[in-house]
Design a protein around this motif. Structure first.
Motif, PDB file in Angstrom:
ATOM      1  N   LEU A   1       0.834  -1.194   0.000  1.00 56.34           N
ATOM      2  CA  LEU A   1       0.000   0.000   0.000  1.00 56.34           C
ATOM      3  C   LEU A   1       0.870   1.246   0.000  1.00 56.34           C
ATOM      4  O   LEU A   1       1.768   1.392   0.831  1.00 56.34           O
ATOM      5  CB  LEU A   1      -0.914  -0.010   1.230  1.00 56.34           C
ATOM      6  CG  LEU A   1      -1.860  -1.211   1.288  1.00 56.34           C
ATOM      7  CD1 LEU A   1      -2.653  -1.215   2.579  1.00 56.34           C
ATOM      8  CD2 LEU A   1      -2.806  -1.217   0.096  1.00 56.34           C
ATOM      9  N   VAL A   2       0.602   2.142  -0.954  1.00 54.39           N
ATOM     10  CA  VAL A   2       1.354   3.394  -1.034  1.00 54.39           C
ATOM     11  C   VAL A   2       0.418   4.569  -0.777  1.00 54.39           C
ATOM     12  O   VAL A   2      -0.799   4.431  -0.860  1.00 54.39           O
ATOM     13  CB  VAL A   2       2.023   3.583  -2.418  1.00 54.39           C
ATOM     14  CG1 VAL A   2       3.116   2.583  -2.623  1.00 54.39           C
ATOM     15  CG2 VAL A   2       0.991   3.502  -3.523  1.00 54.39           C
ATOM     16  N   GLY A   3       0.981   5.724  -0.473  1.00 57.45           N
ATOM     17  CA  GLY A   3       0.182   6.922  -0.253  1.00 57.45           C
ATOM     18  C   GLY A   3       0.798   7.766   0.828  1.00 57.45           C
ATOM     19  O   GLY A   3       1.772   7.366   1.469  1.00 57.45           O
TER      20      GLY A   3
ATOM     21  N   SER B   1      -0.050   8.428   3.846  1.00 57.85           N
ATOM     22  CA  SER B   1       0.041   7.851   5.185  1.00 57.85           C
ATOM     23  C   SER B   1       0.565   6.418   5.140  1.00 57.85           C
ATOM     24  O   SER B   1       0.577   5.718   6.138  1.00 57.85           O
ATOM     25  CB  SER B   1      -1.333   7.881   5.849  1.00 57.85           C
ATOM     26  OG  SER B   1      -2.243   7.196   5.030  1.00 57.85           O
ATOM     27  N   GLN B   2       0.941   5.981   3.913  1.00 55.28           N
ATOM     28  CA  GLN B   2       1.458   4.624   3.761  1.00 55.28           C
ATOM     29  C   GLN B   2       2.898   4.700   3.297  1.00 55.28           C
ATOM     30  O   GLN B   2       3.614   5.618   3.656  1.00 55.28           O
ATOM     31  CB  GLN B   2       0.616   3.874   2.730  1.00 55.28           C
ATOM     32  CG  GLN B   2      -0.842   3.792   3.072  1.00 55.28           C
ATOM     33  CD  GLN B   2      -1.110   2.649   4.015  1.00 55.28           C
ATOM     34  OE1 GLN B   2      -0.239   1.825   4.240  1.00 55.28           O
ATOM     35  NE2 GLN B   2      -2.294   2.597   4.572  1.00 55.28           N
ATOM     36  N   LEU B   3       3.278   3.748   2.443  1.00 52.84           N
ATOM     37  CA  LEU B   3       4.631   3.781   1.892  1.00 52.84           C
ATOM     38  C   LEU B   3       4.782   4.933   0.916  1.00 52.84           C
ATOM     39  O   LEU B   3       3.884   5.200   0.118  1.00 52.84           O
ATOM     40  CB  LEU B   3       4.900   2.469   1.143  1.00 52.84           C
ATOM     41  CG  LEU B   3       4.961   1.192   1.951  1.00 52.84           C
ATOM     42  CD1 LEU B   3       5.081   0.001   1.016  1.00 52.84           C
ATOM     43  CD2 LEU B   3       6.133   1.242   2.899  1.00 52.84           C
ATOM     44  N   ARG B   4       5.929   5.615   0.986  1.00 53.22           N
ATOM     45  CA  ARG B   4       6.279   6.577  -0.056  1.00 53.22           C
ATOM     46  C   ARG B   4       6.985   5.816  -1.170  1.00 53.22           C
ATOM     47  O   ARG B   4       7.498   4.717  -0.952  1.00 53.22           O
ATOM     48  CB  ARG B   4       7.246   7.623   0.507  1.00 53.22           C
ATOM     49  CG  ARG B   4       6.731   8.311   1.723  1.00 53.22           C
ATOM     50  CD  ARG B   4       5.948   9.486   1.273  1.00 53.22           C
ATOM     51  NE  ARG B   4       5.388  10.195   2.410  1.00 53.22           N
ATOM     52  CZ  ARG B   4       4.843  11.380   2.288  1.00 53.22           C
ATOM     53  NH1 ARG B   4       4.808  11.952   1.111  1.00 53.22           N
ATOM     54  NH2 ARG B   4       4.325  11.977   3.317  1.00 53.22           N
ATOM     55  N   SER B   5       7.079   6.445  -2.345  1.00 54.14           N
ATOM     56  CA  SER B   5       7.738   5.788  -3.482  1.00 54.14           C
ATOM     57  C   SER B   5       9.137   5.301  -3.122  1.00 54.14           C
ATOM     58  O   SER B   5       9.521   4.184  -3.456  1.00 54.14           O
ATOM     59  CB  SER B   5       7.842   6.740  -4.665  1.00 54.14           C
ATOM     60  OG  SER B   5       6.575   7.037  -5.150  1.00 54.14           O
ATOM     61  N   GLU B   6       9.909   6.185  -2.415  1.00 54.85           N
ATOM     62  CA  GLU B   6      11.311   5.825  -2.123  1.00 54.85           C
ATOM     63  C   GLU B   6      11.367   4.591  -1.230  1.00 54.85           C
ATOM     64  O   GLU B   6      12.164   3.683  -1.446  1.00 54.85           O
ATOM     65  CB  GLU B   6      12.063   6.960  -1.402  1.00 54.85           C
ATOM     66  CG  GLU B   6      11.979   8.326  -2.056  1.00 54.85           C
ATOM     67  CD  GLU B   6      10.686   9.043  -1.735  1.00 54.85           C
ATOM     68  OE1 GLU B   6      10.455   9.309  -0.542  1.00 54.85           O
ATOM     69  OE2 GLU B   6       9.893   9.317  -2.658  1.00 54.85           O
TER      70      GLU B   6
ATOM     71  N   GLN C   1      -4.084  12.357  -7.261  1.00 55.66           N
ATOM     72  CA  GLN C   1      -2.859  13.113  -6.955  1.00 55.66           C
ATOM     73  C   GLN C   1      -1.675  12.180  -6.702  1.00 55.66           C
ATOM     74  O   GLN C   1      -0.571  12.666  -6.448  1.00 55.66           O
ATOM     75  CB  GLN C   1      -3.040  13.987  -5.698  1.00 55.66           C
ATOM     76  CG  GLN C   1      -4.320  14.777  -5.636  1.00 55.66           C
ATOM     77  CD  GLN C   1      -4.511  15.647  -6.859  1.00 55.66           C
ATOM     78  OE1 GLN C   1      -3.556  16.165  -7.413  1.00 55.66           O
ATOM     79  NE2 GLN C   1      -5.758  15.786  -7.296  1.00 55.66           N
ATOM     80  N   LEU C   2      -1.924  10.872  -6.717  1.00 52.43           N
ATOM     81  CA  LEU C   2      -0.855   9.936  -6.349  1.00 52.43           C
ATOM     82  C   LEU C   2       0.387  10.126  -7.213  1.00 52.43           C
ATOM     83  O   LEU C   2       0.292  10.221  -8.432  1.00 52.43           O
ATOM     84  CB  LEU C   2      -1.351   8.487  -6.498  1.00 52.43           C
ATOM     85  CG  LEU C   2      -0.287   7.423  -6.224  1.00 52.43           C
ATOM     86  CD1 LEU C   2       0.019   7.335  -4.750  1.00 52.43           C
ATOM     87  CD2 LEU C   2      -0.734   6.074  -6.760  1.00 52.43           C
ATOM     88  N   ASP C   3       1.528  10.202  -6.540  1.00 51.89           N
ATOM     89  CA  ASP C   3       2.780  10.321  -7.272  1.00 51.89           C
ATOM     90  C   ASP C   3       3.574   9.052  -7.026  1.00 51.89           C
ATOM     91  O   ASP C   3       4.085   8.833  -5.937  1.00 51.89           O
ATOM     92  CB  ASP C   3       3.539  11.563  -6.793  1.00 51.89           C
ATOM     93  CG  ASP C   3       4.972  11.552  -7.273  1.00 51.89           C
ATOM     94  OD1 ASP C   3       5.190  11.146  -8.428  1.00 51.89           O
ATOM     95  OD2 ASP C   3       5.873  11.947  -6.502  1.00 51.89           O
TER      96      ASP C   3
END
Lengths: 350, 354
Positions: A114-116, A118-123, A146-148
């Motif tokens: 899970l990314v976002g 409040s979750q994992l960042r891309s890095e 807006q997800l990057d």
């Protein structure tokens, strides 16, 4: 006899590395340094190394007759805030479930990431994928416009599910929204409607909205019907009963295609024939288009595993989209019962 | 565990040795036809199928012919080289892309013509069987050319273009919808306002309205007075002599300032129709096979279409998916805009000099 380049050749080309080092580098093994991996990838590309499909078939067979200790992992990346939230979103849960089953059939294991904000960042995600040696990624169930998500795509075999607001990976699998709009328009025409409107209120990316609009415009044009489309945007005020009936009156509409369950209910209350753009999880008396979310999940896995077998990494060059076919379901919402005896007879077809 | 039926299950049910089954399945001449049919019927009933990749592996081990080293797929064309198939740039790019990807995936690749003087459906099946080919690509069949009549359940199939031609198998094409949209918005960017689309009626039929849906969507975003109805060349018109008069009367009636067309020769056609291109009317081609500074338009991604078709076919072969699915996927590859002399930037009348 022409011999195929082997891992041994790749290792030699990359500077006298052992074939198993070459293999581990190609599989993104974290024990291999990024420099060595780059060397091996370049060497493999230069001499045209590809896994041998015959050995591949043999390995496949071995995996079928004896259980695997270690299966390759497919990272299924989503931006839901929790696993529970994903499992409660009916379509995404179906897609994820189908992806998991398809991965199992192909002797891989799908895992949810899970990314976002409040979750994992891309890095952080990159870091985890790297340390775990995961080289296969499906970007699935991402709804935040807006997800990057910026990964170093060159390292991954990757496919995207829907999420057409993301520009990478460029290979995508999505439901056929244009086909859905076409089926819905034709379904209402077949039910006798002559002025059909399109009402889209669910948030979608511009791409998806355009697909829906294009399908609707095409069928309207071939039926010689003036189009009347209403796209609610996040800025526009919510659609209430009054504005809805004003829109219907101004377009003299006798049928509406809609993508919002609450508005479909409102339309049925006011006895307007209507069809849902996505009726998959609506009651069976609502006519509309059925989307195959299972097929989406399994198709994405098949494509990404195919890329992995051919060792084809990267976001891809030309954008490619595979559309999963949809089907039509008739329902009572096409033929609302006349209201009270005092109601106007339905002679608005002219 | 693997519970797929094996050759030994077939042998047990037929009451023969398993090598007999193997020979029967390969159509060996020493097995009587009646025995072969009986064995094939049993194999069919219990769902036994030879794994082609596996047989290729066995063959490699026994190493008897270099020709059988790799599993193989075929690319079918329904036009022969004598009819000019290999002179069409599009065909070559599709074939090249498919060939490259098939080879990258480890499959050998045959280009096969189903056309007068070459194969018909009967000899095609014989050929495919003799080379153990279990998957093929229907490569941009021309409408009206020879069709295919084979036992579809024996093959994995993918199709390039001709969406509406039977059978409905996974299909790959360049994205005409995206191409019209991309060309339209680039012409708007260059300052054109009345943008018209001219395509063949047949092209609209075989793409299932893809050009038109792109056009309608783009037109929904411009002022109603600038929306020009598309010109559809009738199906039987195939030469520019036949379409130029239609083009001329359409241009006189609707006065486009730019024309989009999926014919490569659109600039000459506009000139033949009596207009100065690009001074009076600009144009863009929707089917450039490579960037061309003389002609503006869309460079379609044709090799990637071939690549995708080969990839889809190979994954179907691996998954042992054969026959015609109930509903098939469609895959579209997007093209890219390329500037050219036939559509120079146009100075807006309101633009002031610096």
């Amino acid at each position: 006899m022409k011999s195929r380049p082997t891992l041994r050749d790749v290792g030699r080309k990359a500077g006298n590395l052992h074939p198993s080092t070459a293999s581990r580098a190609l599989h993104n093994d974290p024990a291999i340094s990024p420099e060595t991996r780059a060397l091996v990838l370049r060497a493999a590309a230069e001499i045209g190394y590809h896994p041998d499909p015959l050995l591949d078939a043999f390995n496949q067979h071995r995996k079928e007759v004896r259980p695997q200790k270690l299966e390759p992992v497919i990272a299924f990346v989503s931006d839901f805030e929790s696993r529970e939230a994903l499992l409660h979103s009916p379509h995404d849960a179906t897609t994820w479930e189908a992806a998991r089953e398809a991965a199992e059939r192909l002797h891989c294991k799908a895992e949810l990431f899970l990314v976002g904000p409040s979750q994992l960042r891309s890095e952080r995600l990159s870091q985890i994928l790297h340390t775990r040696g995961i080289g296969i990624v499906i970007v699935g169930a991402c709804h935040d416009l807006q997800l990057d998500l910026s990964l170093q795509w060159d390292l991954f075999c990757c496919v995207r599910i829907g999420a057409q607001h993301l520009s990478e990976p460029r290979r995508a699998v999505a439901t056929d929204l244009r086909g859905a709009a076409r089926l819905a328009t034709r379904g209402l025409l077949a039910a006798g409607c002559r002025r059909i409107g399109l009402l889209a209120a669910s948030p979608r990316s511009n791409h998806e909205r355009d697909f829906v609009h294009a399908g609707y415009l095409l069928e309207s044009a071939s039926a010689g019907m003036p189009p009347s489309a209403w796209f609610a945007t996040p800025e526009s005020p919510t659609i209430d009963d009054a504005s809805l009936s004003r829109w219907i009156a101004s377009g003299q509409l006798d049928g509406v295609i809609c993508d919002d369950p609450a508005l479909i209910e409102a339309l049925r209350q006011s006895r307007i024939p209507c069809a849902a753009l996505d009726a998959t999880s609506l009651p069976s008396d609502v006519a509309g288009v059925i989307h195959d979310h299972r097929h989406i999940g399994s198709q994405a896995v098949e494509q990404v595993v195919s890329l992995a077998r051919a060792n084809q990494r990267g976001a891809g060059n030309a954008p490619v989209i595979t559309l999963i076919p949809v089907s039509w379901r008739d329902g009572a919402s096409l033929h609302p019962l006349p209201t009270a005896p005092t109601a106007k007879p339905r002679h608005r077809k002219s | 565990m693997n519970d797929r039926p094996t050759i030994k299950d077939v042998a047990r049910l037929a009451g023969v040795h398993f090598t007999t089954v193997s020979m029967a399945m390969r159509g060996h001449p020493s097995i009587p036809a009646s025995t072969r049919e009986r064995i094939l019927a049993i194999a069919n009933r219990i769902g036994y199928r030879r794994n082609e990749v596996f047989s290729a592996l066995t063959r490699r081990r026994s190493n008897f012919s270099a020709d059988y080293l790799s599993p193989r797929i075929a690319y079918l064309a329904n036009q022969s080289p004598e009819e000019g198939y290999l002179k069409v740039a599009h065909n070559l790019l599709f074939v090249e892309g498919a060939r490259r990807q098939a080879e990258a995936l480890g499959y050998a690749f045959d280009l096969v013509f189903v056309a007068p003087g070459h194969h018909d459906s009967v000899s095609l099946e014989r050929y495919l069987k003799s080379r153990s080919i279990r998957g093929f690509i229907i490569g941009s069949f021309i409408p009206g050319g020879p069709g295919l009549d084979v036992d579809w359940n024996d093959y994995a199939v993918a199709k390039i273009n001709s969406h509406h031609m039977a059978p409905g198998v996974p299909f790959v094409s360049n994205d005409q919808y995206g191409e019209v949209r991309c060309a339209f918005s680039n012409l708007l960017r260059l300052g054109y306002q009345r943008i018209g689309l001219a395509v063949g009626q047949l092209d609209e039929q075989v793409t299932d309205g893809m050009h038109l849906s792109g056009l309608l969507l783009e037109q929904a975003g411009v002022a109603p007075r600038n929306r020009i109805p598309p010109l559809l060349f009738p199906s039987q018109a195939s030469t520019s002599r036949e379409v130029v008069p239609l083009l001329r009367s359409w241009m006189l009636q609707y006065k486009p300032d730019a024309v989009l067309c999926n014919w490569a020769t659109i600039a000459e056609m506009i000139r033949e129709a009596g207009f100065d291109c690009p001074r009076q009317v600009a144009c863009a081609s929707l089917c450039l096979s490579k960037p061309n500074p003389d002609v503006a338009g869309i460079v379609a991604s044709l090799e990637p279409v071939g690549e995708q078709a080969a990839s889809l076919l190979v994954s179907a072969l691996r998954a042992e998916q054969r026959g015609i699915p109930e509903l098939a996927t469609s895959t579209y590859v997007q093209g890219a805009w390329s500037d050219g002399l036939t559509a120079p930037p146009r100075r807006r009348r309101t633009a002031s000099r610096p």
